[in-house]
Design an enzyme around this catalytic site. Structure first.
Site, PDB file in Angstrom:
ATOM      1  CB  VAL A  37      15.389   1.367  48.160  1.00  0.00           C
ATOM      2  CG1 VAL A  37      15.538   0.224  47.491  1.00  0.00           C
ATOM      3  CG2 VAL A  37      14.036   2.313  47.136  1.00  0.00           C
ATOM      4  CG  PHE A  38       9.077   0.197  51.357  1.00  0.00           C
ATOM      5  CD1 PHE A  38       8.947  -1.209  51.962  1.00  0.00           C
ATOM      6  CD2 PHE A  38       7.887   0.541  50.933  1.00  0.00           C
ATOM      7  CE1 PHE A  38       7.723  -1.699  52.228  1.00  0.00           C
ATOM      8  CE2 PHE A  38       6.768  -0.135  51.094  1.00  0.00           C
ATOM      9  CZ  PHE A  38       6.631  -1.291  51.711  1.00  0.00           C
ATOM     10  N   GLY A  39      10.027  -1.183  48.355  1.00  0.00           N
ATOM     11  CA  GLY A  39       9.088  -1.534  47.203  1.00  0.00           C
ATOM     12  C   GLY A  39       7.840  -2.063  47.552  1.00  0.00           C
ATOM     13  CE1 TYR A  40       3.716   1.826  45.999  1.00  0.00           C
ATOM     14  CE2 TYR A  40       5.783   2.422  47.123  1.00  0.00           C
ATOM     15  CZ  TYR A  40       4.819   2.735  46.211  1.00  0.00           C
ATOM     16  OH  TYR A  40       4.536   3.960  45.735  1.00  0.00           O
ATOM     17  N   GLY A  41       5.454  -2.382  44.496  1.00  0.00           N
ATOM     18  CA  GLY A  41       4.953  -3.151  43.373  1.00  0.00           C
ATOM     19  C   GLY A  41       5.949  -3.793  42.900  1.00  0.00           C
ATOM     20  CB  SER A  42       7.218  -4.440  39.650  1.00  0.00           C
ATOM     21  OG  SER A  42       8.177  -3.058  39.416  1.00  0.00           O
ATOM     22  CD  GLU A  53      10.005   2.322  39.992  1.00  0.00           C
ATOM     23  OE1 GLU A  53       8.955   2.703  39.842  1.00  0.00           O
ATOM     24  OE2 GLU A  53      10.662   1.158  40.115  1.00  0.00           O
TER      25      GLU A  53
END
Length: 225
Positions: A5-10, A87
């Site tokens: 999984v890709f995260g770009y915020g928290s 989310e």
């Protein structure tokens, strides 16, 4: 099969789940924007927070972190259930190609089929989509919104620091954070205040300071993830 999984915020600084590997890198043709409402973590229904999603922009890149979860279907299921609760403002998921740090010149992705939580950029069909706004208006909203998990401004400042820590600061995040500091009257204090802009957001930015409903991603908007 490994779950990624890709995260770009928290998720960059606080994944909140057990993972087996974390890889710094980026996805192509999307940029980070603060156009999604949060009403249950950093805001309320009456005063929603602004959190990250992604906007399609050809040639852009978005830096973040990819996390892997191994151990079989049950562990993957538990991780996805956690992420879907967390989310909940994101109304869809997509599969994207992920490119590893240090391999920017390579055309082949490091990973394919990486999950990212996405949001439809339409105010009628997606009640959580706020859309863009003038920088000053966004800063006032972020400076004053808060919810059960804390202040909206802390979310922004922590993202700014997380990008600094991985060596890929972003002009848009820095500019918005500095505008929030002006609203709060704290310019020149804390981390990192009134930073110089790092450069175009479609380039791999480096710090100047030493150290399931899956479908192809459309020209739409992707998570906080």
């Amino acid at each position: 099969m490994v779950f990624w999984v890709f995260g770009y915020g928290s998720l960059v600084w606080n994944p909140g789940f057990e993972y087996d590997e974390k890889v710094i890198g980026y996805i192509k043709d999307y940029r980070r924007v603060f156009d999604l409402a949060c009403i249950d973590h950093r805001g309320t229904p009456e005063h929603p927070a602004r959190t990250c999603t992604l906007e399609y922009q050809e040639g852009a890149i978005c830096w973040g972190a990819a996390y892997s979860v191994r151990g079989g279907p049950e562990r993957e299921k538990l991780t996805m259930e956690y992420l879907e609760r967390r989310e909940c403002e994101y109304d869809s998921k997509a599969l994207v190609d992920f490119y590893k740090e240090g391999e920017f010149s390579q055309s082949e992705p490091f990973l394919t089929g990486v999950i990212v939580f996405t949001s439809t950029p339409d105010k009628e069909s997606n009640k959580y989509y706020l859309g863009p706004a003038p920088l000053e208006n966004m800063a006032r909203q972020i400076a004053t919104a808060f919810g059960p998990c804390g202040n909206n401004r802390d979310y922004l400042f922590l993202l700014e620091k997380a990008l600094f820590d991985i060596g890929h600061e972003e002009d848009y995040v820095i500019e918005l954070a500095n505008e929030v500091r002006k609203v709060l009257g704290i310019a020149g204090k804390g981390f990192p205040m009134e930073k110089k802009l790092a450069g175009p957001t479609n380039l791999p930015l480096k710090s100047n300071i030493p150290a399931l409903q899956l479908h192809p991603l459309p020209e739409a908007i992707a998570m906080d993830s």
